[in-house]
Design an enzyme around this catalytic site. Structure first.
Site, PDB file in Angstrom:
ATOM      1  CG  ASP A  13      -2.177  -0.773   1.035  1.00  0.00           C
ATOM      2  OD1 ASP A  13      -2.344  -1.367  -0.045  1.00  0.00           O
ATOM      3  OD2 ASP A  13      -3.003  -0.807   1.969  1.00  0.00           O
ATOM      4  CG  ASN A 180     -19.716  -1.766  -0.807  1.00  0.00           C
ATOM      5  OD1 ASN A 180     -20.351  -2.172  -1.785  1.00  0.00           O
ATOM      6  ND2 ASN A 180     -18.522  -1.221  -0.930  1.00  0.00           N
ATOM      7  CB  THR A 216     -20.227  -2.825   5.319  1.00  0.00           C
ATOM      8  OG1 THR A 216     -19.903  -2.870   3.925  1.00  0.00           O
ATOM      9  CG2 THR A 216     -19.767  -4.122   5.970  1.00  0.00           C
ATOM     10  CG  LEU A 217     -25.373   0.068   5.860  1.00  0.00           C
ATOM     11  CD1 LEU A 217     -26.551   0.204   6.817  1.00  0.00           C
ATOM     12  CD2 LEU A 217     -25.839   0.164   4.412  1.00  0.00           C
ATOM     13  N   GLY A 221     -23.169   2.222   9.859  1.00  0.00           N
ATOM     14  CA  GLY A 221     -23.115   0.934  10.537  1.00  0.00           C
ATOM     15  C   GLY A 221     -23.287  -0.243   9.602  1.00  0.00           C
ATOM     16  CG  ASP A 249     -10.147  -5.024   3.826  1.00  0.00           C
ATOM     17  OD1 ASP A 249     -11.051  -5.608   3.202  1.00  0.00           O
ATOM     18  OD2 ASP A 249      -9.229  -4.387   3.263  1.00  0.00           O
TER      19      ASP A 249
END
Length: 303
Positions: A13, A180, A216-217, A221, A249
């Site tokens: 990364d 998501n 996943t939001l 949440g 992750d």
């Protein structure tokens, strides 16, 4: 200890922080730079290991990955099944993060594309164990891992990121699907739902063949939909976000850790929401992932 096998990607990364994300054709100067270990597979493995799980990572890296392997091993991740790719370098993710925590990411898969079905260990996950897999590797490897772990009696968690369609027989072998909003829309071939209410309506109207779906939001949440039950919204605590890279992750790793301990899915998802919320308060995908002590300590307000 719990046992989790993660099949997925490993990247270098390269994270640049900027005042504002560049527009097309615009050059901006970075005011910070961090290089670290990334890739969804490595990130999720570290997230689970930080919380105390015994974690094995199955992946491919280039000959340039000695420091990466040492870093993963230092986090407690078993890297014996991380194999060298002869003709490819380790994957690279170029990440640009602005001061509000928003980001853009460009990934060169590198050695991740060299992972094959033949690289999978014969035994992936048995009863009481968890397989965690994502989409930064070839679709046929994901499918083979999911189906093998299901045959062996393990709990299968699939994070379908980046978004791409998944074969019905693979979805049917998944115990917990963790998309998501965008990934959920891709799986259902519909427009992206608008927030928690839109996702709830979509999940109530459309039954996916997997055991359960945890959407996943981000700052809102997560939403948990189990077969035959109404969807449950789990709000996230309010935090000052510094960098959202790796939050998803962290969520997946924390969810797998709890499931490997035999925790109920709703409780596991609520804990994963808190873990992801803590992760966005620091810079970098792995450096800000919480330990078990950090995650389970009371908040300053006593909650």
């Amino acid at each position: 200890m719990p046992s989790i096998t993660v099949v997925g990607s490993v990247n270098r990364d390269l994270v640049l922080t900027v005042h504002g994300l560049p527009r097309p054709g615009e050059t901006v100067l970075a005011d910070g730079f961090v290089e670290g270990v990334g890739g969804k597979g490595a990130n999720q493995a570290v997230a689970a290991a930080r919380l105390g799980s015994r974690v094995r990572l199955v992946a491919r890296v280039g000959a340039d990955a000695e420091a990466i392997l040492r870093a993963l091993a230092a986090e407690g991740v078993d890297v014996a099944a991380v194999l060298p790719a002869e003709d490819a370098s380790t994957g690279i993710a170029s990440v640009v993060v602005d001061h509000a925590g928003e980001n853009t990411i460009v990934v060169n898969p590198g050695a991740n594309a060299a992972l094959t079905v033949d690289d999978l260990p014969d035994r992936l996950a048995g009863p009481g164990e968890v397989l965690l897999v994502q989409h930064e590797i070839a679709a046929e490897v994901v499918a083979a891992a999911v189906l093998r772990a299901r045959e062996q009696g393990g709990t299968v968690v699939l994070n379908p990121a980046p978004a791409r369609p998944v074969a019905p027989e693979v979805l049917a072998a998944v115990d917990v699907l963790v998309p998501n909003l965008g990934e959920l829309a891709t799986l259902l071939d519909v427009d992206r739902p608008a927030g928690p209410d839109g996702a709830r309506d979509l999940l109530e109207r459309t039954e996916l063949p997997c055991g359960a779906v945890v959407v996943t939001l981000g700052a809102d949440g997560a939403l948990v939909k189990q077969s035959g039950r109404p969807a449950v919204h789990l709000p996230a605590p309010a935090v000052d976000a510094v960098d959202t890279v790796g939050a998803g992750d962290t969520f997946c790793g924390a969810l797998a850790d709890s499931l490997a301990r035999g925790t109920d899915l709703l409780v596991a998802a609520e804990r994963a929401v808190r873990a992801a919320s803590l992760a966005v308060t620091g810079l970098g995908a792995q450096s800000s992932m919480p330990t078990a002590a950090q995650l389970d300590s009371p908040a300053p307000d006593g909650s």
